[in-house]
Write a protein that holds these residues in place. Sequence first.
Motif, mmCIF file in Angstrom:
data_model
loop_
_atom_site.group_PDB
_atom_site.id
_atom_site.type_symbol
_atom_site.label_atom_id
_atom_site.label_comp_id
_atom_site.label_asym_id
_atom_site.label_seq_id
_atom_site.Cartn_x
_atom_site.Cartn_y
_atom_site.Cartn_z
ATOM 1 N N SER A 11 -6.220 14.927 54.182
ATOM 2 C CA SER A 11 -5.668 16.283 54.158
ATOM 3 C C SER A 11 -6.764 17.248 54.611
ATOM 4 C CB SER A 11 -5.197 16.641 52.752
ATOM 5 O OG SER A 11 -6.305 16.790 51.886
ATOM 6 N N LEU A 12 -6.380 18.453 54.946
ATOM 7 C CA LEU A 12 -7.354 19.434 55.396
ATOM 8 C C LEU A 12 -8.407 19.704 54.325
ATOM 9 C CD1 LEU A 12 -8.148 21.225 57.761
ATOM 10 C CD2 LEU A 12 -6.723 23.022 56.793
ATOM 11 N N ASP A 13 -8.066 19.533 53.062
ATOM 12 C CA ASP A 13 -9.045 19.743 51.992
ATOM 13 C C ASP A 13 -9.721 18.448 51.539
ATOM 14 O OD1 ASP A 13 -6.656 18.926 50.791
ATOM 15 O OD2 ASP A 13 -6.790 20.343 49.132
ATOM 16 N N GLY A 14 -9.633 17.395 52.362
ATOM 17 C CA GLY A 14 -10.435 16.194 52.150
ATOM 18 C C GLY A 14 -9.855 15.107 51.276
ATOM 19 N N VAL A 15 -8.595 15.227 50.869
ATOM 20 C CA VAL A 15 -7.977 14.219 49.999
ATOM 21 C C VAL A 15 -7.480 13.045 50.840
ATOM 22 C CG1 VAL A 15 -6.087 13.777 48.365
ATOM 23 C CG2 VAL A 15 -7.352 15.943 48.268
ATOM 24 N N VAL A 16 -7.723 11.837 50.334
ATOM 25 C CA VAL A 16 -7.263 10.614 51.007
ATOM 26 C C VAL A 16 -6.368 9.767 50.108
ATOM 27 C CG1 VAL A 16 -9.205 10.461 52.612
ATOM 28 C CG2 VAL A 16 -9.395 9.386 50.370
ATOM 29 N N GLU A 17 -6.095 10.226 48.904
ATOM 30 C CA GLU A 17 -5.353 9.427 47.924
ATOM 31 C C GLU A 17 -3.875 9.295 48.278
ATOM 32 O OE1 GLU A 17 -4.654 9.102 43.109
ATOM 33 O OE2 GLU A 17 -5.999 10.624 43.895
ATOM 34 N N ALA A 18 -3.361 8.072 48.195
ATOM 35 C CA ALA A 18 -1.933 7.736 48.284
ATOM 36 C C ALA A 18 -1.200 8.339 49.485
ATOM 37 C CB ALA A 18 -1.225 8.127 46.986
ATOM 38 N N PRO A 19 -1.740 8.174 50.698
ATOM 39 C CA PRO A 19 -1.062 8.765 51.859
ATOM 40 C C PRO A 19 0.267 8.101 52.193
ATOM 41 C CG PRO A 19 -2.863 7.386 52.599
ATOM 42 C CD PRO A 19 -2.960 7.474 51.088
ATOM 43 N N GLY A 20 0.411 6.812 51.844
ATOM 44 C CA GLY A 20 1.604 6.081 52.244
ATOM 45 C C GLY A 20 2.654 5.905 51.169
ATOM 46 N N SER A 128 -9.974 2.786 50.245
ATOM 47 C CA SER A 128 -11.283 2.645 49.623
ATOM 48 C C SER A 128 -12.066 3.940 49.493
ATOM 49 C CB SER A 128 -12.101 1.601 50.396
ATOM 50 O OG SER A 128 -11.360 0.428 50.577
ATOM 51 N N ALA A 129 -11.493 4.934 48.852
ATOM 52 C CA ALA A 129 -12.138 6.241 48.714
ATOM 53 C C ALA A 129 -13.511 6.121 48.054
ATOM 54 C CB ALA A 129 -11.242 7.194 47.928
ATOM 55 N N LEU A 152 -2.705 20.978 52.307
ATOM 56 C CA LEU A 152 -3.710 21.144 51.263
ATOM 57 C C LEU A 152 -3.139 20.507 50.005
ATOM 58 C CD1 LEU A 152 -4.645 24.875 51.926
ATOM 59 C CD2 LEU A 152 -5.915 22.840 52.650
ATOM 60 N N LEU A 153 -3.858 19.548 49.436
ATOM 61 C CA LEU A 153 -3.336 18.792 48.301
ATOM 62 C C LEU A 153 -4.008 19.141 46.981
ATOM 63 C CD1 LEU A 153 -3.033 15.321 50.043
ATOM 64 C CD2 LEU A 153 -1.201 16.957 49.587
ATOM 65 N N GLY A 154 -5.122 19.824 47.038
ATOM 66 C CA GLY A 154 -5.813 20.156 45.797
ATOM 67 C C GLY A 154 -6.465 18.940 45.191
ATOM 68 N N ALA A 155 -5.987 18.490 44.056
ATOM 69 C CA ALA A 155 -6.575 17.348 43.361
ATOM 70 C C ALA A 155 -6.275 16.054 44.103
ATOM 71 C CB ALA A 155 -6.032 17.271 41.940
ATOM 72 N N GLY A 156 -7.130 15.082 43.898
ATOM 73 C CA GLY A 156 -6.944 13.762 44.487
ATOM 74 C C GLY A 156 -8.275 13.174 44.899
ATOM 75 N N ARG A 158 -11.151 12.032 47.094
ATOM 76 C CA ARG A 158 -11.695 12.639 48.313
ATOM 77 C C ARG A 158 -12.407 11.596 49.171
ATOM 78 N NH1 ARG A 158 -9.993 17.951 48.263
ATOM 79 N NH2 ARG A 158 -9.718 18.533 46.112
ATOM 80 N N LEU A 159 -12.423 11.864 50.461
ATOM 81 C CA LEU A 159 -13.137 10.990 51.379
ATOM 82 C C LEU A 159 -14.643 11.162 51.227
ATOM 83 C CD1 LEU A 159 -13.145 8.968 53.703
ATOM 84 C CD2 LEU A 159 -12.942 10.876 55.282
ATOM 85 N N PHE A 160 -15.087 12.399 51.067
ATOM 86 C CA PHE A 160 -16.517 12.669 51.034
ATOM 87 C C PHE A 160 -16.977 12.983 49.619
ATOM 88 C CE2 PHE A 160 -14.894 13.929 55.205
ATOM 89 C CZ PHE A 160 -15.604 13.047 55.996
#
Length: 191
Positions: A11-20, A128-129, A152-156, A158-160
């Motif tokens: 996401s634009l705010d860096g979240v990678v959790e549960a995209p699918g 693998s976040a 923008l997902l807020g919590a979740g 993050r990649l970084f």
Amino acid sequence: MRTLITTAFVSLDGVVEAPGGEPGYRNTGWTFNGIEFDEAAYELKGREQGEASAMMMGRVSYESFSPVWPTMTEDFADYNVMPKYVVSTTLQENDLVSNWGDITILRSLDDVAALKETEGGAIIVHGSAALNRSLADANLIDRYNLLVFPVLLGAGKRLFSDADKDKQNLKLVESESYSNGIQKMVFDVAH
């Protein structure tokens, strides 16, 4: 020396959790919920399968992917036959599935660094976040293949990481914008 490539829907705010659509996350499935499908935006995902010679993941992603990916012979045909590396301090050999090709457990980031020193092609890291954050903090990632979604997902997860570390320069080597607002950004890490 092998190249270690992180690939991610982010996401634009860096979240990678549960995209699918993985269970347990408030915004699960965010890559397709409310985002118009544009096949061109996913060209990178197909190309990655052809360019990678091995796949790496952490334990949580392994436990999520291993029951499903081996049966998806069309979508993941190249990944299903390539060697896989799972970075975990807790996973045991008897926890591994038997229908997904060669799977090796790596116990530490030192094991990952040693693997990078071997002969062979690129190793691609899926999901693998936590592993990605550790790999980045240890300066082991060579490239980021990112599809950045206009959300923008807020919590979740993050990649970084938010570790206090020295600046790391990236070089943009490929980018493209798509009709649905997804941005493809491919960065090489300056070592």
